[in-house]
Scaffold this motif. Structure first.
Motif: not given
Length: 394
Positions: A257-279
């Motif tokens: 949400h926050n990254p998308a909102r930050f980029l939206e305000k500036r006319g930019l896009t979120l290219d990738e979301a990397i979700y991190v998990t342990r095994s």
């Protein structure tokens, strides 16, 4: 310009610091953007030979590779704690990290911390599992109309800053303490009335505020960077809107949400979301933990050096992943939640699996041990790329 969000898939402590540092090391001209929570994060980075190890709280993980850090509008810096972290970083790496902040970032205060600690102490056995760093109290104070922006802290003299904190203490803190059940028997009550505590806090914060360069972070300013790396705090299952685990949540949005909102305000896009998990899965603090087991029941899993037992979150807890459907559900749900932002509609979803060295390249599920290769193929079927290391798989 390429934008990547690094997000914890579970309850935090997944390896986000490792991921952000890896990206910062191999990608050109990166900017690390801290966008949620505050100093309660503990993101550990160490070199391959384990000759050094640093736990990042507010400085972006990857700053050791020269990447600057930006505190975005929704970040809540602890300017009192920042000085010690910068000093520790400088002593270890031999240079001062470059720190920027949007002018409107909300600063946490000493009273936020004292109220947080006092509330948890008052709850006794019914604690929420807070880190005691004042994040929720900072949010509540701002909602009540007693906000404190970084630009104000920078502009005020020590006298003006102290008077503002005294005003907040008189008109807000006392009433809030009563609501939280913090009375004179509470070990933090006296500190919340002690003016010397405020004076010492003000002196330290004014000494530290100069470590930040305040910026507007507009599109023109961002053009000096080739990669924007959003470093999330906590985990997706602790998001303030994820009601399944309420009230044991954090007071911020931990996903896209926050990254998308930050980029939206500036006319930019979120290219990738990397979700991190342990095994496997961990949780530090109170609240439900499906498929919970003792660490000894997870072969190969060693002691966690960062998440040591403490007064606020107790002992790190361990669990197996649930079903394969449950494993892949959080990223999909997270992306669905931000479809109001055009900046996130084409975002690619990936999962980075850490700690595979402990488990022999297997993941521990409720059904038993599952090979990384099987999980990778299942991810392909679902349109989610699964990775075991970032340096070679980006």
């Amino acid at each position: 310009m390429r934008s990547i969000a690094v997000i914890g898939k579970n309850f935090g402590d997944e390896g986000k610091g490792l991921a952000v540092a890896s990206l910062s090391r191999v990608l050109g001209k990166p900017l690390i953007i801290k966008h949620n929570g505050g100093a309660q994060a503990g993101h550990t980075v160490e070199d391959a030979a384990a000759t050094w190890r640093f736990v990042h709280h507010q400085i972006g993980a990857g700053a050791e590779y020269g990447a600057p850090t930006l505190f975005a509008e929704h970040y809540m810096p602890d300017l009192y704690q920042l000085g010690k972290e910068v000093a520790d970083f400088t002593r270890l790496f031999g240079f001062v990290p470059l720190l920027y902040s949007e002018k409107t970032a909300r600063a946490t205060t000493i009273d936020d911390v004292l109220l947080n600690m006092g509330a948890e102490a008052a709850r006794g056995d019914a604690r929420h599992g807070s880190c005691g760093m004042g994040i929720d109290e900072c949010v509540q104070r701002n909602r009540a109309g007693y906000g404190l922006r970084v630009e104000e802290v920078a502009a005020w003299s020590e006298t003006e800053f102290l008077e503002r904190l005294r005003e907040i203490r008189t008109h807000y803190t006392k009433e809030r303490a009563a609501v939280l059940g913090i009375d004179r028997e509470n070990p933090y009550f006296a500190l919340s009335e002690n003016d010397t505590v405020l004076q010492n806090y003000v002196a330290e914060v004014k000494a530290n505020i100069g470590r930040l360069t305040l910026v507007d972070a507009n599109p023109d300013w961002l053009l000096q960077f080739e990669h924007l790396i959003f470093e999330s705090g906590q985990g997706l299952l602790l998001d303030e809107d994820y009601e399944a685990y309420a009230p044991h949540l954090t007071s911020s949005k931990t996903g896209m949400h926050n990254p998308a909102r930050f980029l939206e305000k500036r006319g930019l896009t979120l290219d990738e979301a990397i979700y991190v998990t342990r095994s496997y899965v961990t949780r530090h603090g109170e609240g439900p933990l499906p498929c919970e087991v003792k660490r000894s029941e997870l072969p190969g899993v060693g002691e966690d050096l960062t998440n040591q037992p403490n007064e606020w979150q107790g002992t790190l807890r361990y669990a197996r992943h649930e079903s394969m459907d449950a494993f892949f559900a959080p990223p999909k749900r997270d992306k669905d939640s931000v479809q109001m932002f055009s900046s996130a509609r084409d975002t690619k979803l990936s999962i980075l699996i850490t700690h595979l060295n402990e488990t022999g390249k297997r993941l521990y599920f409720e059904e038993g041990e599952v090979s990384f290769e099987r999980v990778r193929k299942e991810g392909e079927r679902r349109g989610i790329k699964c990775m075991e290391r970032l340096e070679t798989e980006l």
